[in-house]
Design an enzyme around this catalytic site. Structure first.
Site: not given
Ligand code: GAL
Length: 380
Positions: A126, A161-162, A183
């Site tokens: 993450d 997350w791009g 998300d």
């Protein structure tokens, strides 16, 4: 060789958030086998955030939260492996995870070795709580290097997350899948917008490293912490068709211990899974098929010469006879009057629909889709 095809499995986050424990995970493992999901390719069972103890041990190693996993993580991994499944864990590129548990920053190599020793097969990584002064992609390159040299094949799932141009560095940094957006939420607009935001990136997908559109929300029905609105069954079907044609990893996130029949039917559609899992790993390309409305076509070239075609009504209105959705084969490369057409099969309703020479037309309700698999044939 891992991730030759888009990875498939189950992840705990959307359904359980941090509320995970060893008996529940064993039940999930059992359900992945008994429901037939494993046989269809859903092989990774991944624990997301909050699996680890709040601190590292005296040697600086992560360990599983003893309240949640009293028998320890290794015995759970053994159980999951004994079912024929693969096991995944979660960590974070920052000092702490998004849920404020220990992250892997400055512990990349020790964590990769620990995971390898335990028998971990998949790491979701993450993007929270990162230090200042180090470029984002370097944190992912670190863990990629650590995993690629830890003595075990561990699939590397980057969850950035791009951000910071993920599309431009994730693949060549050694990741096996990479989140290209924030998300997903359990509602139509979130799901549709994620899909549409990736139409422009259809050339980035290929074997060994796939554009991850985030977990499947099929079957959540607005009951979890990622959205109280939920989707209709028709919208969940459209979602699964989009992820299949766009060659995304397929990570289920509903409670598979008690799926209803519709959820199961959507998630176990082998004809759509076969399209998603095609060995060449090409992403379907999308284009607008009406000047006046948000109707889209997606075409995916398959390794045996077939094409998969999706037609999508992204508007909030049912389409009428006069403005029905239409894919012209001209737009995917078939010259007019060439004597070839497509022998079509409807892969959502599982029936052959015959030869189409120049185009395929459907009428779709708001938010609905149709998906066909076409075999090119000469008819004259
Ligand atoms: C987010 C991530 C989610 C989930 C969550 C856990 O950053 O995108 O998929 O992993 O963290 O805290």
């Amino acid at each position: 060789m891992i991730a030759q095809r888009p990875p498939m499995g189950f992840n705990t986050w959307n359904c359980f958030c941090g509320d995970i424990n060893e008996n529940q995970i064993k039940e999930i493992a059992d359900a992945m086998v008994s429901s037939g999901l494993l046989d269809l390719g859903y092989e990774y069972l991944v624990l997301d955030d909050h699996w680890m103890a709040p601190e590292r041990d005296s040697e600086g190693r992560m360990y599983a939260d003893p309240q949640k996993f009293p028998s320890g993580i290794e015995s759970l991994i053994d159980y999951v492996h004994s079912k024929g499944l693969k096991f995944g864990l979660y960590s974070c590129a920052g000092m702490l995870t998004c849920g404020s548990r220990p992250g892997s920053f400055q512990h990349e190599f020790i964590d990769a070795q620990t995971f390898a020793k335990w028998g971990v097969d998949f790491l979701k990584y993450d993007n929270c709580q990162k230090p200042n002064g180090i470029e984002d992609h370097l944190l992912y390159r670190r863990m990629a290097m650590a995993l690629r040299n830890c003595g075990r094949e561990i699939l590397f799932s980057a969850c950035s997350w791009g951000e910071y141009g993920t599309h431009d560095w994730a693949r060549n940094s050694g990741t096996n899948m990479w989140r290209s957006t924030g998300d997903i939420q359990d509602n139509w607009v979130s799901m549709r917008d994620i899909a549409m935001s990736q139409f422009a990136y259809s050339t980035h997908n290929a074997p060994f490293s796939y554009n991850d559109l985030d977990m499947l929300i099929v079957g959540l029905y607005g009951k979890t912490h990622i959205g109280l609105q939920g989707c209709t069954d028709e919208e969940y079907q459209t979602h699964f068709a989009l992820w299949s044609l766009m060659t995304s990893p397929l990570m289920i996130s509903c409670d598979i211990r008690n799926m209803n029949e519709v959820t199961k039917t959507i998630l176990t559609n082998k004809e759509l899974i076969d399209i998603n899992q095609d060995i060449e790993g090409r992403q379907g390309y999308a284009w607008k098929i009406s000047k006046d409305a948000e109707y889209y076509g997606i075409a995916k070239a398959l390794s045996n010469g077939d094409y998969a075609f999706g037609l999508f009504n992204f508007t909030d209105n049912d389409c009428t006879i006069t403005n029905s959705l239409n894919i012209k084969f001209w737009d995917i490369g078939l010259p007019l009057g060439c004597g070839y057409g497509f022998e079509m099969r409807d892969v959502i309703n599982h029936k052959d629909v015959g030869l189409m020479k120049e185009f395929v037309t459907v009428n779709l309700k708001a938010h609905a889709c149709a998906v066909f698999r076409g075999k090119l044939v000469k008819y004259e």
